[in-house]
Design an enzyme around this catalytic site. Sequence first.
Site, PDB file in Angstrom:
ATOM      1  N   ASP A 133       0.812  -1.218   0.000  1.00 19.36           N
ATOM      2  CA  ASP A 133       0.000   0.000   0.000  1.00 19.36           C
ATOM      3  C   ASP A 133       0.845   1.268   0.000  1.00 19.36           C
ATOM      4  OD1 ASP A 133      -1.902  -1.882   0.402  1.00 19.36           O
ATOM      5  OD2 ASP A 133      -2.813  -0.937   2.163  1.00 19.36           O
ATOM      6  N   HIS A 167       3.705  -2.324   3.107  1.00 18.87           N
ATOM      7  CA  HIS A 167       3.769  -0.955   2.570  1.00 18.87           C
ATOM      8  C   HIS A 167       5.103  -0.757   1.876  1.00 18.87           C
ATOM      9  CE1 HIS A 167       0.798  -0.934   5.771  1.00 18.87           C
ATOM     10  NE2 HIS A 167       0.209   0.068   5.137  1.00 18.87           N
TER      11      HIS A 167
HETATM   12 ZN    ZN Z   1      -2.583   3.130   3.195  1.00 20.08          ZN
END
Ligand code: ZN
Length: 473
Positions: free
Chosen positions: A282, A426
Site C-alpha cells: 500500500d 507498505h
Molecule cells: Zn494506506
Amino acid sequence: MKKIISIFMMAALVLTTGCALGGGNREGEKLLESYLENVDAYETSTRELGEPASYIYMDDRIAVAILYPETGIGQLDTEITAWTEAVAEEYKGMVKEATIQGEPLKTEDGETVENRAELTVSYESYYAGEQKVGVKLTGTFLSPALAHPVDLIKTFNADVQSGEIISIEDVLTEDGKSALVHMLTVQTGVAEADLDQHVFDYGVLTDSGIEIVLNRGDYLPMSEGTKTAFFAYKDIRNLLVDSFDDTRERPEPPEDESVETSAPLEARAIDPDKPMVALTFDDGPGAHTDRLLDVFEKHGGKGTFFVLGNLIEGREETLQRTAAEGHEVAGHSWNHRQLTNLTEEEVKDQIMMTRAKIYDVTGKDSLVVRAPYGACDEMVQGVGKKLGVSFYNWSIDTLDWLTRDPAAIEKEIMDNVSDGDIILCHDLHETTVDAMESVIPKLIQKGYQLVTVSELMSYSDEKVQAGGLYTQQ
Ligand code: ZN
C-alpha cells in the site's frame, strides 16, 4: 495440458463475471470515460522539490496520513520531519485526552463514536529561482467529537546552498517589508493596525511569487475563513533584495506520456491445487518500489500494488513497469482519506480519480480497491457497487509501518501464513523491501504461489461481487 485449459477457462469466467455485473459496471465504465477527460486537472499540488515521503499511523482512535517532501536540503528536512512528528503527536494526544481511560471516543452528548478521528496532510513544494525553495503543508483534522474540521497549515522556506531556513522577510528590503504589508491589507481587507510581526509566518516562496496565508481567525473575523494573498515576483521586483534571483533554468517539459499498449501478458502457469497467497503493498508508488519489483523479478511471483492517485505523477515509469511485469496495480484512494468520513460523492471521486489516473498511465483498468486504513462501511460498499469495484482488506497485517524491522516483518508473515492469505505491507518503507528480499524466496520455497489479488479471487469458489469486501480466500 489440462492445467493450461483450466487457466484459460478461468480467464474466460472472470471476463464473463465482469460483464455480468450489469448496470453497476457499465455506469463505472461510463464514469471512467468522463474522469479520464479531466485526468490532467487532478494534479493540483505543485511538487517541484523533493521526493514524497509519508507518515502513516493508525490506532483505535485516530488515523494519520501526512505526506511531506524529503528535499535533501539539510535543515529543511530536519525541520519538516520534526514538524510532522510534533503534529502527529499533538493530535494523537488530543484524541487520547478526549477518551476516558481507554474508553471509546464520545461526542458532547455522550454518544459513543464509532469512527476514528482523522488527520490528513499534503504538501506543495517550489523552487523560487535556483537558490531558494518553499514548502507548504496543508491539512485537515476531523474528529467525530468536533462539529467542524480543523484546517492546518505550515510553511518552510530555505536557502539551497546554506541549507538554512529563511523567512519571507529575508528576501525583502526594509522598505519592501512595509510596502508588502500595505499591499497585503489592500488584497485581504485586514486593517494595517491589526497586523503584527507574525503576518509573514505562513508565507511561502513559490516558483512565481510570494504567497501569504492568513489563517482563519488570526487577523480577520472567523466568518471570513482563511485568506490567501499572492504577489508575483514580477510585480514586486523593487521590494526584493538584490541577491534574490527568481529566474531559473527550467527543465524541458516531459514528452507526452502516451501509453504503449503492451501485448497481453501470457497466461501464467498457476496451479489451482497448490497453495497461493497475495502479497499486497500500500501507499506507493514510492522511492523503493522499483527495488521491490527487482526482488520479484529475481525470484518470481507477482504482487498487488494499492497506489495513491496523488503519488503517481513523477513515478509514471514505475507504475508502467509494475503493470508491464504482470503485477496488479490497484487503487488505494487519491490522498489517503478515510472513506467512511466522506460523502458518497467524495468517495466516488477518491475511487474514480485514482482509477482514471491508473488507466491513463498504465492503459489498464482496475476494479480492485483497498480503502485507506481498511475502513469500509455500507455507504462505501454501496458506492463501490455502483462503480463496479470491490474492496480488499487483509488476513495478515505485517505491522511493517510500525516495527520498521525486516526480521519482525518476516516473522509475522512466516509464522502466520497459510493458503489464501492476503498479506498487508507498505512498499514506501525501505525496511519492508529489505524484508521482501528474504520473504519472497522463502514463501516460494515453502510451496506458495505468489499471486495477485485478482488471481487469488479467480481461483476461489467465491464470486467477486461489485461492492464486496474480501480479506482472504
Ligand atoms: Zn494506506
